[in-house]
Design a protein around this motif. Structure first.
Motif, mmCIF file in Angstrom:
data_model
loop_
_atom_site.group_PDB
_atom_site.id
_atom_site.type_symbol
_atom_site.label_atom_id
_atom_site.label_comp_id
_atom_site.label_asym_id
_atom_site.label_seq_id
_atom_site.Cartn_x
_atom_site.Cartn_y
_atom_site.Cartn_z
ATOM 1 N N ASP A 23 0.680 -1.451 -0.352
ATOM 2 C CA ASP A 23 -0.058 0.654 -0.234
ATOM 3 C C ASP A 23 0.761 1.379 -0.230
ATOM 4 N N ARG A 24 1.987 1.378 0.864
ATOM 5 C CA ARG A 24 3.185 2.220 0.647
ATOM 6 C C ARG A 24 2.719 2.879 -0.330
ATOM 7 N N GLU A 25 3.893 1.988 -1.095
ATOM 8 C CA GLU A 25 4.298 1.358 -2.524
ATOM 9 C C GLU A 25 3.114 2.191 -3.927
ATOM 10 N N LEU A 26 1.968 2.067 -3.236
ATOM 11 C CA LEU A 26 1.010 2.760 -4.541
ATOM 12 C C LEU A 26 1.331 3.671 -4.020
ATOM 13 N N ALA A 27 1.145 4.643 -2.530
ATOM 14 C CA ALA A 27 0.079 5.489 -2.472
ATOM 15 C C ALA A 27 1.464 5.974 -2.516
ATOM 16 N N VAL A 46 -3.502 15.953 -9.911
ATOM 17 C CA VAL A 46 -3.747 14.948 -8.794
ATOM 18 C C VAL A 46 -3.234 13.615 -9.159
ATOM 19 N N GLY A 47 -3.010 12.412 -8.826
ATOM 20 C CA GLY A 47 -2.555 11.152 -9.349
ATOM 21 C C GLY A 47 -3.189 10.318 -8.518
ATOM 22 N N ALA A 48 -3.344 9.328 -9.626
ATOM 23 C CA ALA A 48 -3.622 8.378 -9.044
ATOM 24 C C ALA A 48 -2.520 6.741 -9.532
ATOM 25 N N ALA A 49 -2.914 5.770 -8.743
ATOM 26 C CA ALA A 49 -1.576 4.809 -8.954
ATOM 27 C C ALA A 49 -3.018 3.469 -8.478
ATOM 28 N N LEU A 50 -2.680 2.867 -10.130
ATOM 29 C CA LEU A 50 -3.944 1.512 -9.447
ATOM 30 C C LEU A 50 -2.914 0.193 -8.921
ATOM 31 N N ARG A 51 -2.913 -0.595 -8.744
ATOM 32 C CA ARG A 51 -2.717 -1.896 -8.290
ATOM 33 C C ARG A 51 -3.616 -3.152 -9.248
ATOM 34 N N LEU A 52 -3.019 -3.890 -10.173
ATOM 35 C CA LEU A 52 -3.738 -4.927 -11.037
ATOM 36 C C LEU A 52 -3.608 -6.270 -10.419
ATOM 37 N N GLU A 53 -3.791 -7.148 -10.260
ATOM 38 C CA GLU A 53 -4.085 -8.252 -9.341
ATOM 39 C C GLU A 53 -2.736 -9.121 -9.569
ATOM 40 N N ASN A 54 -1.689 -8.530 -11.188
ATOM 41 C CA ASN A 54 -0.528 -9.752 -10.844
ATOM 42 C C ASN A 54 0.653 -7.950 -10.107
ATOM 43 N N THR A 56 1.198 -4.834 -11.389
ATOM 44 C CA THR A 56 1.330 -4.415 -12.276
ATOM 45 C C THR A 56 0.467 -2.787 -11.712
ATOM 46 N N ILE A 57 1.868 -1.645 -11.724
ATOM 47 C CA ILE A 57 0.946 -0.379 -11.520
ATOM 48 C C ILE A 57 0.747 0.573 -12.818
ATOM 49 N N PHE A 80 -9.837 3.929 -16.870
ATOM 50 C CA PHE A 80 -9.539 3.076 -18.877
ATOM 51 C C PHE A 80 -8.279 3.247 -19.377
ATOM 52 N N SER A 81 -7.130 3.397 -18.865
ATOM 53 C CA SER A 81 -5.560 3.148 -19.482
ATOM 54 C C SER A 81 -5.777 1.784 -18.737
ATOM 55 N N ALA A 82 -5.763 1.435 -17.534
ATOM 56 C CA ALA A 82 -5.689 0.346 -17.255
ATOM 57 C C ALA A 82 -6.940 -1.130 -17.868
ATOM 58 N N GLY A 83 -8.060 0.067 -18.011
ATOM 59 C CA GLY A 83 -8.878 -1.673 -18.570
ATOM 60 C C GLY A 83 -8.799 -1.622 -19.944
#
Ligand code: THU
Length: 157
Positions: A23-27, A46-54, A56-57, A80-83
């Protein structure tokens, strides 16, 4: 008539050190994602970071436009980028950070209704909870699932 109560718990962190390693890495990724913000009108980065199930951020940042409604929030940019790029990987966690004049906001920015709705649908698509981490300079919050930010989710799939 029967009154019902809706309750949820969320976690408050006084420093990012209290978060789990993941979670810290994602933050931190959300904080660095603010560099991609294009916000000439609001000055709110604003910045957002999304973690995928494998693991990947995927990062996103708000993108504004002279035709104001054409702009988009950091969270939806990331989702949307991840999608689009990883359609078969579940989106498991999203972190959000915001700054003004280059200073991380003390209180976390809270996602708008449209972003919550989009989070809800990717969570439904995955069939697994997506946690939400809102990062602030003085405190951060973690919500275990999108439902906690959007009760009675509209969902027709
Ligand atoms: N914004 C986001 O990117 N995410 C949020 O959670 C709140 C708002 C953006 C939209 C706009 O570019 C700027 O912040 C000011 O509202």
């Amino acid at each position: 008539m029967e009154p019902r109560e809706y309750r949820f718990t969320y976690e408050v962190y006084n420093t990012l050190d209290e978060l789990s390693v993941e979670d810290r890495e994602l933050a931190m990724a959300a904080i660095s994602a603010m560099e991609g913000s294009y916000a000439p009108y609001s000055g709110f980065n604003v910045g957002a970071a999304l973690r995928l199930e494998n693991g990947t951020i995927v990062k996103g940042a708000n993108q504004e436009n002279a035709a104001y409604p054409s702009g988009i929030c950091a969270e939806r940019t990331a989702m949307f980028s991840a999608g689009a790029n990883y359609p078969d990987l579940a989106q498991r966690s999203i972190a959000v950070a915001a700054s003004q004049n280059g200073i991380l906001c003390a209180s976390p920015a809270s996602p708008c209704g449209a972003c919550r709705q989009v989070m809800a649908q990717y969570q439904t698509k995955a069939g697994k909870p997506m946690s939400v981490i809102l990062v602030g300079g003085e405190r951060s919050y973690k919500f275990a699932r999108v439902d906690d930010l959007l009760p009675f989710i509209f969902d027709n799939i």
